[in-house]
Write a protein that holds these residues in place. Structure first.
Motif, PDB file in Angstrom:
ATOM      1  N   ARG A  42       8.810   4.939   3.386  1.00 13.80           N
ATOM      2  CA  ARG A  42       7.990   4.276   4.259  1.00 13.80           C
ATOM      3  C   ARG A  42       7.847   2.714   3.951  1.00 13.80           C
ATOM      4  NH1 ARG A  42       4.126   7.194   7.091  1.00 13.80           N
ATOM      5  NH2 ARG A  42       2.919   5.347   7.203  1.00 13.80           N
ATOM      6  N   MET A  43       8.011   2.512   2.627  1.00 16.18           N
ATOM      7  CA  MET A  43       7.964   1.165   2.122  1.00 16.18           C
ATOM      8  C   MET A  43       9.106   0.333   2.880  1.00 16.18           C
ATOM      9  SD  MET A  43       8.137  -0.528  -1.623  1.00 16.18           S
ATOM     10  CE  MET A  43       9.977  -0.226  -2.016  1.00 16.18           C
ATOM     11  N   ILE A  77       6.928   7.001  -4.703  1.00 10.91           N
ATOM     12  CA  ILE A  77       7.413   5.691  -5.401  1.00 10.91           C
ATOM     13  C   ILE A  77       6.889   6.235  -7.060  1.00 10.91           C
ATOM     14  CG2 ILE A  77       7.085   3.341  -5.946  1.00 10.91           C
ATOM     15  CD1 ILE A  77       6.829   3.208  -3.187  1.00 10.91           C
ATOM     16  N   ASP A  78       5.762   6.742  -7.021  1.00 11.49           N
ATOM     17  CA  ASP A  78       5.424   6.827  -8.476  1.00 11.49           C
ATOM     18  C   ASP A  78       6.079   7.838  -9.624  1.00 11.49           C
ATOM     19  OD1 ASP A  78       3.337   5.295  -7.950  1.00 11.49           O
ATOM     20  OD2 ASP A  78       1.842   6.770  -7.572  1.00 11.49           O
ATOM     21  N   HIS A  79       6.964   8.611  -8.588  1.00  5.23           N
ATOM     22  CA  HIS A  79       7.870   9.582  -9.450  1.00  5.23           C
ATOM     23  C   HIS A  79       9.328   9.264  -9.631  1.00  5.23           C
ATOM     24  CE1 HIS A  79       4.633  13.020  -8.418  1.00  5.23           C
ATOM     25  NE2 HIS A  79       4.473  12.111  -9.286  1.00  5.23           N
ATOM     26  N   ILE A  80       9.801   7.993  -9.163  1.00  5.57           N
ATOM     27  CA  ILE A  80      11.003   7.534  -9.129  1.00  5.57           C
ATOM     28  C   ILE A  80      10.924   6.502 -10.172  1.00  5.57           C
ATOM     29  CG2 ILE A  80      12.817   6.275  -7.843  1.00  5.57           C
ATOM     30  CD1 ILE A  80      11.763   7.307  -5.350  1.00  5.57           C
ATOM     31  N   ARG A  83       0.700  -0.974   0.029  1.00  2.00           N
ATOM     32  CA  ARG A  83       0.024  -0.016  -0.142  1.00  2.00           C
ATOM     33  C   ARG A  83       1.032   1.103   0.010  1.00  2.00           C
ATOM     34  NH1 ARG A  83      -4.266   0.053   4.777  1.00  2.00           N
ATOM     35  NH2 ARG A  83      -4.524   2.036   3.643  1.00  2.00           N
ATOM     36  N   GLN A  84       2.093   1.156  -0.082  1.00  2.00           N
ATOM     37  CA  GLN A  84       2.862   2.162   0.283  1.00  2.00           C
ATOM     38  C   GLN A  84       2.934   3.089  -1.135  1.00  2.00           C
ATOM     39  OE1 GLN A  84       3.524   3.037   3.317  1.00  2.00           O
ATOM     40  NE2 GLN A  84       2.318   1.279   3.681  1.00  2.00           N
TER      41      GLN A  84
END
Length: 489
Positions: A305-306, A363-366, A299-300
Motif C-alpha cells: 500500500r505504501m 511494515i512493522d514485521h519486515i 500513514r501506511q
C-alpha cells in the motif's frame, strides 16, 4: 504492419493457450509469449523510427505511443520471468490451486493485450473498450487469492473503475457529437488522426464538457485524487507481479489516453478566451494527487500500500507536467513515465521477495533485510533511493526537468513542488530504515530470490540518470514535438 500484428497477436493467442495448460510449462510459455511480443515491439519501433509512423487497419503507431509499446512489452517480459518462480511458490504454499494458476497466466496475457490495443488503436471507441478490458482482466487478478480482503478489493476496483469508465464513455460520445459538424465523413468521428487534423473545427463548448467527463473517467484509472481509492487495495491484495505491471504500465496507458484527448481539446480551444483549460485541469488534479499521496505515505502499515501511494504521487507529478505543457515539461513527463515504470516495477519485485522473507506485508514485521539476505535489502534500498529522486538515477533527471519547466512557466508553484518532494522523501525513508537496517526477527531465514528484473531495471534507470542515449533522446524529442508542436533538442 507485420511487427504490429505480431505484437498484438502474441498475447491474444497466448491467453487461451495458457488457460488450458497446467504445470510448470505454463510459466515458461508465459515468458516465451512475452519475449515474442517484446521482439515484435522492437521491430515495430525500428519501423516507426524509419517511417515516422505506421498506420492501417484502424491502428496508428507514432513516436508518442511506440515507446510505451516497447516499455509495456519489456516490463511484461521481465515481470513474467519473475512471476514464474514466484507463482510456483504461491501455489506450493496453498494460496492458489492449478485453476488459479491458469487464470493468472491467461489474464496476465489478456491484460498485456488490452494495454497494447489501447496504445496502438487510432479509434477513441476502441481505446475505451481496451481500457475497460484491462479493468476486467485485472479484477480477476486482484481477486486471485479469494480471501475476503482480496474479493472486497476486487469489487471496489470494479465498481469505482466501472463508474469512471462509464463517465469516459459519455465523454467519448460527446467527442463523436462534436466531430459531426467538423468531418465530412461521419464514420471517422472517433478516429483520432482525423479528429486531430480538424481539431480547430471541433465545437469548443462540447469539447470542454467532453474533457471533464474523460478526465474524471480515465483519471480514475490513472489514480488521481480523489478518484484513487481502488488503487492501494488492489495493490495490497493482488499477486505481487500484478502490482508490478499495474503500477508500471496500466497507469501509463490511462494517462496516455488523457494526453491524446488533451491534444484534441487544445486544438479546439485555441481561439477561445480559455485556450489552456485542459492543461489547467490536469495541473490541478495532478498537483492535488501529488501532495495528498505524499502525505498518505506517512500513514501506511502495509508495504505494498505504501508503494501504491508512491505511484499515485508520481502519476500526479506526470499529470501536472503534461498539464503545464511546453516542450521541456512534456519531455520531462515522457522521461518520467519511463523511469518511474522501470523503478516501480523493480521495487514491487523486491517487495514480493521481502514479504516472502518476512512472511508478511506488514511494515512493522519486515526487519533486517540487509542482514538476513543482503541482495534483497540492497535492492529495496536502491529502489527507494531511485524512486525518491536521488542522483544519479533517472528519476532525479526527469524531476529536475519538471522543476526547471515549472520555474520557467509557473514559478510560484515551485515551492509547492519542492515541499511535496520533501514530504514524499520523508514518508518513504521513515519506513525504509528499520526494514533494511533493523534487527531481524528470530528465525528469519533467506529465501530463493529472482532479482534479475531488479538489476536490469535499476541498471537502466541509473544509465538514464548518467546519460540519456542519443536514440532515446531523439525518440522522446519527436514525441514531444508531436504533443506540443515544438521541438526541444
Amino acid at each position: 504492419m507485420t511487427a504490429l500484428l505480431v505484437t498484438l497477436l502474441a498475447p491474444v493467442i497466448g491467453a487461451p493457450l495458457l488457460a488450458l495448460l497446467r504445470g510448470p510449462v505454463a510459466g515458461w510459455l508465459n515468458v516465451a509469449i512475452s519475449a515474442l511480443a517484446l521482439g515484435a515491439a522492437m521491430a515495430l519501433a525500428r519501423e516507426v523510427a524509419a517511417a515516422g509512423s505506421v498506420a492501417g487497419f484502424g491502428f496508428r503507431v507514432d513516436d508518442f505511443n511506440v515507446y510505451l509499446v516497447v516499455l509495456t512489452t519489456l516490463v511484461g517480459l521481465t515481470t513474467a520471468i519473475f512471476s514464474r518462480p514466484y507463482m510456483h511458490h504461491v501455489a506450493a504454499s496453498g494460496r492458489v490451486g492449478s485453476s488459479g494458476l491458469r487464470i493468472y497466466h491467461a489474464m496476465y496475457q489478456a491484460f498485456l493485450f488490452t494495454m497494447l490495443l489501447a496504445l496502438t488503436t487510432d479509434n477513441l471507441g476502441i481505446l475505451w473498450v481496451a481500457v475497460e478490458g484491462a479493468t476486467l482482466a485485472t479484477v480477476l487478478l486482484v481477486s486471485l487469492y479469494r480471501t475476503p480482503e482480496a474479493v472486497e478489493a476486487a469489487w471496489k476496483y470494479f465498481i469505482l473503475c466501472g463508474v469512471g469508465i462509464a463517465l469516459a464513455l459519455f465523454g467519448t460520445v460527446l467527442v463523436y457529437f462534436a466531430a459531426q459538424h467538423a468531418l465530412a465523413d461521419a464514420s471517422l468521428g472517433l478516429t483520432w488522426s482525423a479528429l486531430y487534423g480538424r481539431a480547430g473545427d471541433l465545437e469548443p463548448a462540447v469539447m470542454r464538457l467532453a474533457f471533464v467527463f474523460l478526465l474524471v473517467g480515465y483519471g480514475t484509472k490513472v489514480g488521481l485524487v480523489p478518484l484513487h481509492q481502488w488503487l492501494p487495495d488492489a495493490h495490497s491484495e493482488g499477486p505481487t507481479p500484478m502490482s508490478a505491471v499495474l503500477s508500471g504500465l496500466l497507469l501509463n496507458v490511462a494517462l496516455y489516453a488523457l494526453v491524446r484527448i488533451k491534444m484534441l481539446v487544445d486544438g479546439s480551444l485555441a481561439t477561445t478566451p480559455a485556450p489552456h483549460l485542459a492543461g489547467q485541469l490536469l495541473m490541478g488534479f495532478g498537483l492535488v494527487s501529488f501532495l495528498v499521496a505524499g502525505l498518505f505515505l506517512h500513514r501506511q502499515r502495509d508495504i505494498k500500500r505504501m508503494f501504491s501511494y508512491s505511484s499515485i504521487e508520481h502519476m500526479g507529478l506526470m499529470t501536472f507536467a503534461f498539464g503545464l505543457g511546453g516542450p521541456l515539461a512534456t519531455f520531462g513527463a515522457l522521461l518520467h513515465m519511463l523511469v518511474h515504470s522501470l523503478t516501480k516495477s523493480a521495487i514491487f519485485v523486491t517487495v514480493g521477495h521481502a514479504a516472502h522473507l518476512a512472511g508478511t506485508q506488514t511494515i512493522d514485521h519486515i526487519r533486517g533485510l540487509i542482514r538476513t539476505q543482503p541482495a534483497i535489502g540492497w535492492s529495496l534500498l536502491l529502489g527507494v533511493v531511485a524512486i525518491a529522486g536521488f542522483p544519479p538515477f533517472g528519476v532525479f533527471t526527469s524531476e529536475f526537468l519538471l522543476l526547471s519547466a515549472t520555474m520557467d512557466a509557473q514559478p510560484w508553484l515551485t515551492p509547492t513542488l519542492l515541499a511535496g518532494l520533501a514530504i514524499a522523501f520523508a514518508g518513504l525513508f521513515r519506513h525504509l530504515q528499520p526494514m533494511v537496517y533493523g534487527a531481524p526477527p528470530e528465525g528469519q531465514q533467506p529465501v530463493a530470490a529472482n532479482l534479475l528484473p531488479v538489476f536490469l531495471y535499476l541498471g537502466l534507470v541509473l544509465w538514464l540518470g548518467l546519460s540519456i542515449p542519443g536514440f532515446l533522446a531523439r525518440w522522446l524529442d519527436r514525441a514531444t514535438q508531436l504533443i506540443t508542436g515544438v521541438q526541444l533538442l
